[in-house]
Design an enzyme around this catalytic site. Structure first.
Site, short mmCIF file in Angstrom:
data_model
loop_
_atom_site.label_atom_id
_atom_site.label_comp_id
_atom_site.label_asym_id
_atom_site.label_seq_id
_atom_site.Cartn_x
_atom_site.Cartn_y
_atom_site.Cartn_z
N ARG A 165 30.12 85.85 50.85
CA ARG A 165 29.23 84.71 50.63
C ARG A 165 29.85 83.66 49.70
NH1 ARG A 165 23.12 85.92 50.22
NH2 ARG A 165 22.72 87.23 52.04
N VAL A 175 8.31 73.67 51.64
CA VAL A 175 7.58 73.90 52.89
C VAL A 175 8.15 73.04 54.02
CG1 VAL A 175 5.47 74.47 51.64
CG2 VAL A 175 5.85 72.11 52.35
N HIS A 176 7.85 73.47 55.25
CA HIS A 176 8.30 72.69 56.40
C HIS A 176 7.39 72.84 57.62
CE1 HIS A 176 9.92 76.65 57.40
NE2 HIS A 176 10.09 76.24 58.63
N GLU A 234 20.76 82.58 46.28
CA GLU A 234 20.70 84.00 45.95
C GLU A 234 21.78 84.42 44.95
OE1 GLU A 234 20.59 86.15 49.62
OE2 GLU A 234 18.51 85.58 50.04
N ARG A 243 13.99 88.29 60.93
CA ARG A 243 15.17 88.30 60.06
C ARG A 243 15.10 89.46 59.07
NH1 ARG A 243 14.75 82.19 59.50
NH2 ARG A 243 16.29 81.33 60.94
N ASP A 275 10.31 69.46 53.81
CA ASP A 275 11.57 69.33 54.56
C ASP A 275 11.61 67.99 55.28
OD1 ASP A 275 13.73 69.66 56.38
OD2 ASP A 275 13.43 71.83 56.37
N LYS A 289 13.03 67.14 57.87
CA LYS A 289 12.95 67.23 59.33
C LYS A 289 11.57 67.64 59.83
CE LYS A 289 14.75 71.98 59.83
NZ LYS A 289 15.01 72.25 58.40
N LYS A 341 6.09 87.97 53.82
CA LYS A 341 5.66 86.69 54.35
C LYS A 341 4.41 86.86 55.18
CE LYS A 341 10.28 84.60 54.95
NZ LYS A 341 11.21 84.02 55.96
N TYR A 384 18.51 76.93 56.75
CA TYR A 384 18.41 78.32 56.31
C TYR A 384 19.78 78.81 55.81
CZ TYR A 384 17.75 83.38 56.48
OH TYR A 384 17.70 84.72 56.16
#
Length: 431
Positions: free
Chosen positions: A238, A111-112, A307, A354, A137, A139, A377, A169
């Site tokens: 990737r 979580v952040h 991923e 996104r 997080d 930050k 979400k 991210y």
């Protein structure tokens, strides 16, 4: 002298009576009373009319009054008593069945932001036999971090990760955050059976009992759940090019498309979801196997390594609980991707961020019908009615399945029969 003694006795008697009366008033104020039917708690958002279809009693003209509306401001209060916090935030305080008690789960929450969402997610999945690692997080604002610490301080089976990452991210730091929690969880006294990872914008669809039964089903009893397939050519960039994290901001290519070497141990790279349900033996394999550690090191300069990391390891035959032919099976998340509109779902009724749908209230029928483990979400600020409705629907289901007496403090809302103007507080009426 006798008169003085009599006066003294009268004074002491009056003082004693006053103390008794004041104590009674204080204790009465401390004991929670039954909810009053005049509109529930102050500041509570009423359930939307479109939510009634998901709540029992609506066909009889009943109304639901919420009791919990100031979650964030409550947690930010630095002078909380733990017993009050657990009661006032409606945490379940005992295992709801022997079946669940004998199959404890572990959860990783990364979580952040959005303190209210975290509290509502945590209490929705919380039971005393499970264990919860929360990675905050690095930050995140100090006020947020301190509030999370206050929350977990009151929950003996919850803790914050011993090492905090500044999460970017699509960066390696997101994967490292999960690994950090896994290292903490294997040292926990709770003998958990499987671990599930969550983000702060998830919310459960299945109850804890349904999760336990799903994970013990014939298909998944001894297997890991990591939906994914061999990495498509369109996703090759990737892991074939080198990336670096711009700390706390974004991921960028190194140089002008610097190429990476092949994966270690000639591993076939897979592509899938970052979400999983893993056996305890598999977690030990992740933390101890040289092969897993080599793949983790190799993944540091890839794009969105969470991923490919879990699903690649789960396709190694020697890995405990491996699921080589699993494909996309495993109902872990209900997600509406923009490019699946018209194929998998009927469009996002909230908004896309996104290319993932932030759910609105009209998305709930699709979520409930899919019956995945979790949905992703939600945002409490943009579409609060969706979370309100799903949360109450989920709590109703959890308590309806309970094998123990329901405690009044566990209720998030109370059903009012408008015909009789009386509250329905028993478990059969409330649920």
């Amino acid at each position: 002298m006798l008169q003085l003694g009599g006066t003294k006795c009268s004074f002491l008697l009056c003082l004693g009576i006053s103390i008794v009366i004041c104590s009674a008033i204080y204790l009465r104020a401390r004991v929670p009373t039954e909810p009053q039917p005049q509109g529930g708690s102050l500041g509570c958002r009423p359930f939307s009319n479109n939510c009634r279809a998901f709540l029992p009693g609506s066909e009889e003209g009943a109304e639901w009054h919420r009791h919990d509306c100031q979650v964030e401001s409550y947690i930010l209060n630095s002078h909380l008593d733990c017993s009050d916090l657990i009661r006032d935030l409606h945490f379940i305080t005992r295992p709801l069945s022997l079946e669940e008690e004998s199959y404890p789960l572990a959860f990783i929450l990364t979580v952040h932001k959005e303190l209210e969402l975290l509290v509502r997610l945590l209490r929705a999945i919380y039971t005393p036999q499970n264990v919860y690692c929360i990675h905050v997080d690095a930050k995140s604002p100090r006020e947020y971090q301190e509030a999370v610490q206050r929350l977990v301080h009151c929950l003996p089976n919850a803790f914050t990760s011993s090492r905090s990452e500044t999460v970017t991210y699509a960066g390696f730091s997101r994967l490292q955050a999960d690994v950090n929690c896994m290292k903490d969880l294997v040292r926990s006294k709770v003998r958990w059976r499987k671990v599930v990872n969550l983000c702060g914008q998830d919310f459960p669809v299945k109850s804890n009992l349904e999760l336990v039964r799903y994970m013990q089903s014939k298909l998944w009893r001894d297997r890991n759940m990591t939906p994914g397939v061999k990495q498509p050519k369109t996703m090759g960039y990737r892991t074939q090019l080198q990336y670096m994290e711009i700390v706390g901001s974004h991921v960028a290519q190194k140089g002008k498309g610097l190429k990476k070497g092949p994966p270690p141990h000639r591993l076939q790279v897979y592509f899938g979801t970052a979400y999983y349900a893993l056996t305890r033996d598999f977690v030990n394999f992740v933390l101890e196997s040289p092969l897993a550690r080599d793949l983790l090191e190799w993944s540091k300069d890839t794009f969105s390594p969470d991923e490919h990391y879990w699903v690649t390891l789960n396709h190694i035959k020697e890995a405990p609980g491996s699921n080589i032919d699993g494909g996309w099976s495993g109902a872990i998340r209900a997600i509406k991707w923009r490019d699946q509109e018209g194929k998998v779902h009927n469009g996002c009724k909230g908004r896309y961020v996104r290319d993932i749908c932030i759910y609105g209230l009209e998305d709930l029928p699709w979520i409930i019908e899919r019956n995945s483990m979790f949905a992703n979400k939600f945002e409490s600020s943009t579409f609060p009615e969706a979370l309100d409705c799903l949360e109450q629907w989920h709590k109703n289901k959890v308590l309806r399945q309970a094998m123990v007496p329901i405690q009044p403090s566990w209720l998030l809302a109370t059903m009012v029969n408008s015909n009789t103007s009386s509250y329905c507080n028993s478990s059969s009426q409330t649920l």
